[in-house]
Design an enzyme around this catalytic site. Structure first.
Site, PDB file in Angstrom:
ATOM      1  N   GLU A 124     -60.868 -40.957  25.678  1.00 11.89           N
ATOM      2  CA  GLU A 124     -61.825 -42.110  25.365  1.00 11.89           C
ATOM      3  C   GLU A 124     -61.894 -42.961  26.725  1.00 11.89           C
ATOM      4  OE1 GLU A 124     -61.641 -45.244  22.149  1.00 11.89           O
ATOM      5  OE2 GLU A 124     -63.502 -45.833  22.749  1.00 11.89           O
ATOM      6  N   ALA A 266     -53.484 -47.766  21.995  1.00 12.28           N
ATOM      7  CA  ALA A 266     -53.152 -46.676  21.225  1.00 12.28           C
ATOM      8  C   ALA A 266     -54.607 -46.232  21.147  1.00 12.28           C
ATOM      9  CB  ALA A 266     -52.798 -46.889  19.981  1.00 12.28           C
ATOM     10  N   GLU A 268     -57.301 -43.691  18.582  1.00  8.89           N
ATOM     11  CA  GLU A 268     -57.631 -43.226  17.192  1.00  8.89           C
ATOM     12  C   GLU A 268     -57.818 -41.665  17.109  1.00  8.89           C
ATOM     13  OE1 GLU A 268     -59.508 -45.375  19.035  1.00  8.89           O
ATOM     14  OE2 GLU A 268     -61.783 -45.191  18.663  1.00  8.89           O
ATOM     15  N   GLU A 302     -55.777 -48.564  14.460  1.00 15.16           N
ATOM     16  CA  GLU A 302     -55.798 -46.946  14.919  1.00 15.16           C
ATOM     17  C   GLU A 302     -56.032 -46.191  13.497  1.00 15.16           C
ATOM     18  OE1 GLU A 302     -56.637 -46.712  17.692  1.00 15.16           O
ATOM     19  OE2 GLU A 302     -55.478 -48.668  18.334  1.00 15.16           O
ATOM     20  N   GLU A 324     -65.248 -51.017  17.654  1.00 13.64           N
ATOM     21  CA  GLU A 324     -64.065 -51.974  17.859  1.00 13.64           C
ATOM     22  C   GLU A 324     -64.102 -53.159  17.249  1.00 13.64           C
ATOM     23  OE1 GLU A 324     -61.497 -50.551  18.846  1.00 13.64           O
ATOM     24  OE2 GLU A 324     -61.905 -49.018  19.936  1.00 13.64           O
TER      25      GLU A 324
HETATM   26  N1  PHE Z   1     -59.952 -47.112  21.189  1.00 14.51           N
HETATM   27  C1  PHE Z   1     -58.752 -47.548  21.383  1.00 14.51           C
HETATM   28  C2  PHE Z   1     -58.700 -48.767  20.182  1.00 14.51           C
HETATM   29  O1  PHE Z   1     -58.330 -48.479  19.274  1.00 14.51           O
HETATM   30  C3  PHE Z   1     -58.612 -48.293  22.622  1.00 14.51           C
HETATM   31  C4  PHE Z   1     -58.596 -47.267  23.910  1.00 14.51           C
HETATM   32  C5  PHE Z   1     -59.657 -47.035  24.575  1.00 14.51           C
HETATM   33  C6  PHE Z   1     -57.552 -46.410  24.272  1.00 14.51           C
HETATM   34  C7  PHE Z   1     -59.754 -46.312  25.713  1.00 14.51           C
HETATM   35  C8  PHE Z   1     -57.557 -45.521  25.280  1.00 14.51           C
HETATM   36  C9  PHE Z   1     -58.944 -45.625  26.181  1.00 14.51           C
HETATM   37  O2  PHE Z   1     -58.940 -49.697  20.626  1.00 14.51           O
HETATM   38 ZN    ZN Z   2     -60.104 -49.677  18.514  1.00 15.60          ZN
END
Ligand code: PHE
Ligand code: ZN
Length: 878
Positions: A124, A266, A268, A302, A324
């Site tokens: 991500e 972290a 997910e 997560e 988010e």
């Molecule tokens: N998606 C992750 C979260 O739970 C955050 C994240 C974004 C981690 C980009 C790594 C890179 O919020």
């Molecule tokens: Zn998240």
């Protein structure tokens, strides 16, 4: 200098020309030259598109075939960041691509990289394209099968998403393999692979429908015992999602891996969450109560993404808050159920006000759902996360418990397996409840924090109370005028004995279940049948993310502090009182005047601190004065951080002088005689003891200083030890020097604990701190490429040390810019995050403002900045 890359705009969204139904990946892991083969089942999704364009990022193509046949040179074009296949069939076809990547030089920590001796991935938002050429966008959902092959000795553990399918040795070699299959279609950003020599703890969980799930947490060898709390938090999260939302886990195995090099908190990834080890490892000797709470919250966050993010994902990155904001809301609710709801709410609002309000008030302000971006990495912001969660909370306030649950159920039912938008999300709530959410939608598109002004008047003859309410949202970048929003104001009219007064009728706005629905720029609510003059208690529980100004007198505030039935607003009353005092006191400092001490206020705080009927954790929150940054935000312009620090110190000294004795009695009464426990109630007592001690030392009282030194020395847990040390460092007391040295010696071999020390060293409010930070960059445990070390030392200096980062001579700014210029070449994402420390530079007084601007311009003039850093600097200077 303007951004060189073209922006991405929400209005330009088009469905993908092609879809990919299945992905088979085959990794031959090697530290310097990893081979990645992908086999993609591709299918056209729009009419008449001849060329297939896959994106890459720093890739090296080895070979490409279509339906098993190697492509001729003219049939495709490969660069490091794209692979175009010309004239592809109009029927489904299979594309096989082989690339070579070098995980050991991947310092961006995006794609496949090394952490310690292990391999791990982060995809991500756009990291998968650093692993292979792909349609790397969240609306392309595919079923993944991943084969990993590696040296047995180097990587005995081989992990990927989904369920394990097959594994074994490769005969005649010292290599082995594993195959993982994830049956749930997912976007590429949720792909993950981890391989290495790791320790593990395991457990099991039976879901509500009776599915047996294996749970594993991997970490560095020797740290297994520090994973126990995370495992416990995971099982509680799994159960909670079943009870609170009816959602259960869906694979045979759920794996968490803790790594020490990670840009964020972290990730997910489906069935294989990768964590910054700081949010997994926790035991009483090395983690504070706050660390435990953070581990619990991030593990939950997560895990909850499995439904809000993974089963239902985002159509495009503009919809980031869809997953988010909603998932933050869910983890906040979980923690509230696990611990104290009011204390959790206060902590979350503190974070929102400290991180999101300044963002909304400065050059980086953007809507919760942005409409344009240059670099998506820069939109993992407090606005998307925390304000996004506030929007979901308001939705629940507006729809009520049942309506909210019905909407969530419909959302899950309707969109499982899809990539959707904010409109889809809101439609589910509209369709489930019939409530019109058209105006509410503005919360997603209008940036800036609305200001609500409330004025009350009582007519004793008519027994009516009129509350006039105005809302206004200040201009933000790209948005000069705003429409009125739907603001749900939870409230009470507090009567003389502290109970809420009843009223027979309310006109002028919809008022239901103690919520006023403010929907127009100006509304006057008239309550009839109000027996006596009330004190209004507004925005109870912080029911909307707005700035409230209400004409409460000092005695009204003290009254609410002592009697409001809403604990959040008791805290808010104390904060409002303190911030008014501190703003006035700062002004007096600037003018060289003196301001009297407000004794009734200090006495009221003392009373609340001693009130045994209240939870200790709540009393600890009441005792904590607004920080220097909070005061700066409230002042808003021409900010002089030194004057703020002196004003705050002065109030603290008065407090210590007036109630220090009472706090000492309280502190002594809180010393635990029982064995250490991490439960919320015990943690609350430790928090209250620390808060009391922190105030007691403000006037350098000898007995108080002895207590803090003894607390450091005799501590049997990290909360007490670090609490005492940070009181010494922040005061700052001379006694900090031997204590800091002792701490370094004790924990020098434990990087995560040493981060606490780096952070404290960097936050000492003393002129020598900048030199100290420079010197600590040479400390053997510091690493200029590990994000946790960087955030601990440099990040704490830049965002946690108001007076020293904002030194009048500008040396703090120059130091940060020099560091970031260098860091940007290795890790753009972390660079951009640290740059945000400058976000309020325009609010500073002239001298500092000019120096901050010069420093930013110096960075802006650097030719080869990353898109991440370029985007932030450009917006900051615009
Ligand atoms: N998606 C992750 C979260 O739970 C955050 C994240 C974004 C981690 C980009 C790594 C890179 O919020
Ligand atoms: Zn998240």
């Amino acid at each position: 200098m303007a951004s060189e890359t073209a922006p991405v705009r929400l209005v330009d969204y088009r469905v993908p020309d092609f879809l990919i139904d299945t992905v088979e990946l085959d990794f031959h892991l090697d530290p310097k030259a990893t081979q990645v083969k992908s086999r993609l089942a591709v299918r056209p999704n729009t009419e008449g598109v001849a060329d297939l364009t896959l994106v890459g990022d720093e890739l090296k193509l080895v070979s490409v075939t279509l339906d098993g046949k190697p492509l001729e040179a003219g049939a495709y074009n490969a660069t490091s960041d794209s692979l175009v296949i010309r004239n592809v069939p109009s029927a489904p076809f299979t594309l096989e691509v082989e690339v070579e990547i070098d995980p050991s030089t991947n310092t961006k920590l995006m794609g496949l990289y090394r952490t310690g001796a292990a391999y791990c991935t982060q995809c991500e938002a756009e990291g998968f394209r650093r692993i292979t050429y792909f349609l790397d966008r969240p609306d392309v959902l595919a079923v993944y099968t991943t084969r990993i092959e590696a040296l047995k000795a180097e990587a005995p553990v081989l992990l990927a998403n989904g369920n394990p399918q097959q594994s074994g040795d490769i005969p005649g070699t010292d290599r082995h393999f594993a195959i993982w299959h994830d049956p749930f279609p997912k976007p590429s950003y949720l792909f993950a692979l981890v391989a290495g020599d790791l320790g593990v703890i395991t457990d099991r969980f039976t879901t509500m429908s009776g599915r047996d799930v294996e749970l594993r947490i991997y970490c560095e060898h020797g740290k297994e015992e520090r994973c126990a709390y995370a495992m416990n938090a995971l099982k509680r999260s799994m159960r909670w999602d079943e009870t609170a939302f009816g959602r259960e886990y869906d694979l045979d195995i759920f794996v968490i891996v803790a790594v020490s090099d990670f840009n964020m908190g972290a990730m997910e990834n489906k069935g294989l969450n990768v964590f910054n080890d700081k949010y997994v490892l926790a035991d009483p000797d090395t983690a504070t109560d706050t660390d435990f709470a953070n581990v619990e919250g991030v593990i939950a966050h997560e895990y909850f993404h499995n439904w809000t993010g993974n089963r239902i994902t985002c159509r495009d990155w503009f919809q980031l808050c869809l997953k988010e904001g909603l998932t933050v809301f869910r983890d906040q609710e979980f923690s509230s159920d696990m611990r104290s709801r009011p204390v959790k709410r206060i902590a979350d609002v503190r974070t929102l006000q400290a991180r999101q309000f300044p963002e909304d008030a400065g050059p980086l302000a953007h809507p919760v759902r942005p409409e344009i971006y240059y670099e998506i990495n820069n939109f993992y912001t407090a606005t998307v996360y925390e304000k996004g969660a506030e929007i979901v909370r308001m939705l629940k306030t507006i729809l009520g418990e049942d309506g909210f649950r019905k909407g969530m159920d419909l959302y899950f039912d309707r969109h499982d397996g899809q990539a959707v938008t904010i409109e889809d999300f809101l439609s589910a709530f509209h369709d489930a409840t019939g409530v019109d959410l058209a105006q509410f939608h503005l919360w997603y598109s209008q940036s800036g924090t609305p200001e609500v002004v409330a004025r009350g008047s009582y007519d004793p003859k008519q027994k009516t109370y009129s509350l006039s309410l105005k809302q206004n949202c200040p201009p933000t970048p790209g948005q000069t005028t705003k429409k009125p929003m739907h603001i749900p104001l939870r409230f009470g009219l507090v009567g003389p004995n502290g109970d809420d007064l009843s009223f027979s009728d309310a006109t002028g706005a919809r008022v239901e279940d103690n919520v006023i629905h403010l929907t127009e720029a100006e509304q006057t609510v008239v309550f009839s049948g109000v027996s006596s003059l009330p004190v209004p208690s507004l925005i109870r529980g912080f029911s909307a993310p707005v700035r409230l100004s209400v004409d409460l007198s000092p005695s009204d505030l003290l009254f609410l502090l002592r009697t409001d039935s809403d604990p959040f607003n008791r805290w808010q009353a104390a904060q409002t009182f303190a911030i008014r005092d501190l703003v006035a006191r700062t002004g007096a400092k600037v003018r060289g005047e003196a301001l009297d001490t407000n004794e009734p206020f200090i006495d009221a705080l003392g009373e609340v601190a001693e009130a045994d009927a209240l939870e200790p954790a709540f009393r600890a929150q009441i005792l904590q004065l607004p920080g220097e940054a909070d005061i700066a935000r409230e002042i808003g312009r021409n900010v002089d951080p030194d004057a703020i620090a002196r004003a705050r110190a002065e109030l603290r000294i008065s407090m210590a002088g007036r109630i220090g004795g009472r706090l000492a009695v309280l502190f002594d009464s809180l010393q635990s005689k029982t064995a250490f426990s991490t439960d919320a109630a015990s943690a609350g007592r430790r928090a209250l003891a620390n808060a009391a001690l922190d105030l007691m030392v403000a006037n350098r009282d000898r007995a108080a200083i002895e207590r803090v030194v003894a607390r450091y020395r005799n501590a049997d847990n990290m909360t007490d030890r670090l609490g005492a040390l940070s009181i010494m460092a922040h005061a700052p007391l001379d006694e900090r020097l031997p204590a800091l040295a002792d701490f370094e010696e004790r924990y020098r071999n434990d990087p995560l604990v040493l981060d606490k020390w780096f952070a404290l060293e960097a936050s000492v409010p003393a002129p020598e701190t900048l030199d100290r930070v420079r010197a600590l960059m040479e400390h053997p445990a510091f690493s200029p490429s590990n994000p946790n070390r960087i955030r601990a030392l440099i990040g704490s200096f830049a965002s946690g040390n108001q007076t020293q980062f904002n030194r009048a001579d500008g040396a703090g700014y120059d130091f940060l810019i020099d560091f970031l210029r260098d860091l940007d070449r290795r890790n753009p994402q972390t660079t951009a995050r640290l740059l945000i420390s400058f976000r309020s530079w325009r609010a500073l007084e002239t001298g500092r403002r000019n120096r901050a601007e010069a420093a930013l311009k110096r960075l802006d003039a650097v030719g080869n900045l990353s898109t991440d850093a370029r985007d932030i600097v450009a917006r900051m200077l615009a």
